[in-house]
Every structure is written in C-alpha cells, then in structure tokens.
Design a protein around this motif. Structure first.
Motif, short mmCIF file in Angstrom:
data_model
loop_
_atom_site.label_atom_id
_atom_site.label_comp_id
_atom_site.label_asym_id
_atom_site.label_seq_id
_atom_site.Cartn_x
_atom_site.Cartn_y
_atom_site.Cartn_z
N CYS A 19 0.85 -1.18 0.00
CA CYS A 19 0.00 0.00 0.00
C CYS A 19 0.89 1.23 0.00
N ALA A 20 0.30 2.35 -0.30
CA ALA A 20 1.02 3.63 -0.26
C ALA A 20 0.01 4.73 0.04
N PHE A 21 0.35 5.60 0.97
CA PHE A 21 -0.55 6.71 1.28
C PHE A 21 0.25 7.91 1.74
N ASP A 22 -0.36 9.07 1.63
CA ASP A 22 0.30 10.33 1.98
C ASP A 22 -0.68 11.17 2.80
N ILE A 38 -2.16 5.64 -4.73
CA ILE A 38 -1.74 6.25 -3.47
C ILE A 38 -2.94 6.90 -2.80
N GLY A 39 -3.23 6.49 -1.58
CA GLY A 39 -4.39 7.00 -0.87
C GLY A 39 -4.02 7.99 0.21
N ALA A 40 -4.99 8.26 1.11
CA ALA A 40 -4.76 9.20 2.20
C ALA A 40 -5.22 8.63 3.54
N ASP A 41 -5.57 7.34 3.55
CA ASP A 41 -6.08 6.71 4.77
C ASP A 41 -5.01 5.83 5.40
#
Length: 222
Positions: A19-22, A38-41
């Motif tokens: 996973c990848a998030f910012d 790329i998510g935000a959670d």
C-alpha cells in the motif's frame, strides 16, 4: 523522499509494495505507484507487514495506530511525541533513526570517538545544510550528532546547545555545542562536526549526494 522510497521498493525483488498513502491534500494522493493508487487513509497500513514512514511527526503518530511494524525516518519530534513512539514500540517492532544512510551512521561513531579523544579542550560546532523545502531545523541528524558528542563529553545537550548566534553574544561558554542550519536549492544533506582547538581544527563531514542512500538503509531495516 516518498517517491524515492517507492522506487526503491519496486526495484527490490525481495519486497512487495502492499500500500502507499500520503497526508490528505498532497499532490501524490490519487496517483499510481506500481499498480497501486496512493491513498490518504493510514488504516491501509494494517494490511502490510512493515510500514516505512518518512512523513511529519503528526503523520507518524497517526500511523502508529494502524501499523503492524514500522521503520521511521521522520524527524522533528517533540519530547512528548518521542514518548508516544516509545510507547508504541512496546506492542510492535519499530526501527527509528534520524538518518538511515550508512555513511551518516559511521559519522556518529567517528564524532563520538573524536569527542572522547579531544575532550573539553576543543569547542564543538555542528553545521548542517539541506534543500529549501525542509521544514525542521536543525535536522534530526544534526541533533543526533549533538547527542552523541554531548554523551561522549558527559554533558546534557539540552543544557549546552546553542542554536545560532546574533548580536553581541559575549564570549563563547567553554562547554557550549553550537548548531547552525543552512537552507537553499536542492541540497540533499550535508553535516559537519567541527572540533576547534588552539592551533588546530578537526572536522568530520558527511555529504549525501542522493536520497537513495536513505531509502537503501530504510529498506535494510524493513
């Protein structure tokens, strides 16, 4: 740094990007990396074996609630925030460092050795330089160098640190450890510990030419 980490993970055949998030609102959210959006959670971290976190202190603290194990390269933590990380380390594996580059970690040991040999007869100043976008100063690496030197000299860094000088400062206290931060351009990272004595000066310098050195160290930790 996030993009460099993604590229390093995707290039490593022993690792899989889960996973990848910012941070919400950043330009990376919604873009693609290795077939993953790329998510935000931060809750996405729960499905990964290890979360590599190079964000900001508030982001790292939020991620602690969801990760199963973490490699933390974030800097700029307050004392209370560091305690929160230490508390989280009681329930999951955490590797945390101000800098994951091998050369920088060698510099820590060199600075400690120099401090023990040179002792109180040499004044200590630490100079660091980074790109214009870095938001904390002095850098976590500079502070770590200060902690290492202070420990070798049996001083408490909080009592002897001096951050910059301006105006009529008076004579330099003998046991003071000075910090000076430069910001500009695209400087990846430079750190110098200066031991200034009477008649000679010893300098230990490490210059990072690419962020890939940080990423490689973080992947080794993971």
């Amino acid at each position: 740094m996030g993009r460099t980490l993604l590229e390093a993970v995707l290039a490593d055949r022993t690792l899989e990007l889960g996973c990848a998030f910012d941070m919400p609102g950043t330009s990376a959210v919604g873009s693609q990396a290795g077939g993953i959006t790329i998510g935000a959670d931060p809750a996405a971290a729960a499905k990964c074996d290890v979360l590599i976190d190079f964000t900001r202190p508030e982001g790292t603290l939020a991620n602690l609630k969801h990760a199963r194990a973490m490699v933390i390269g974030t800097t700029g933590f307050s004392g209370d925030q560091k305690k929160a990380v230490a508390e989280a380390a009681k329930r999951m594996p955490i590797v945390m460092a101000a800098n994951f580059a091998v050369g920088v970690n060698a510099a820590y040991q060199l600075a400690e050795t120099a401090a023990r040999i040179l002792g109180d007869d040499y004044d200590v100043e630490i100079i660091e330089a980074h790109h214009r976008h870095k938001i904390d100063a002095p850098s976590g690496t500079a502070l770590k160098l200060g902690e290492v030197v202070a420990g070798a000299l049996k001083r408490k860094l909080g009592e002897v640190a001096r951050h910059g000088r301006s105006g009529e400062t008076g004579e330099r206290p003998a046991k003071e450890i000075g910090f000076h931060a430069l910001r500009g351009g695209d400087i990846v990272g430079e750190h110098t510990v200066v031991f200034a004595g009477s008649g000679e000066r010893v300098e230990i310098t490490v210059r990072s030419q690419s962020r890939t050195t940080y990423a490689a160290g973080a992947l080794r930790a993971a």
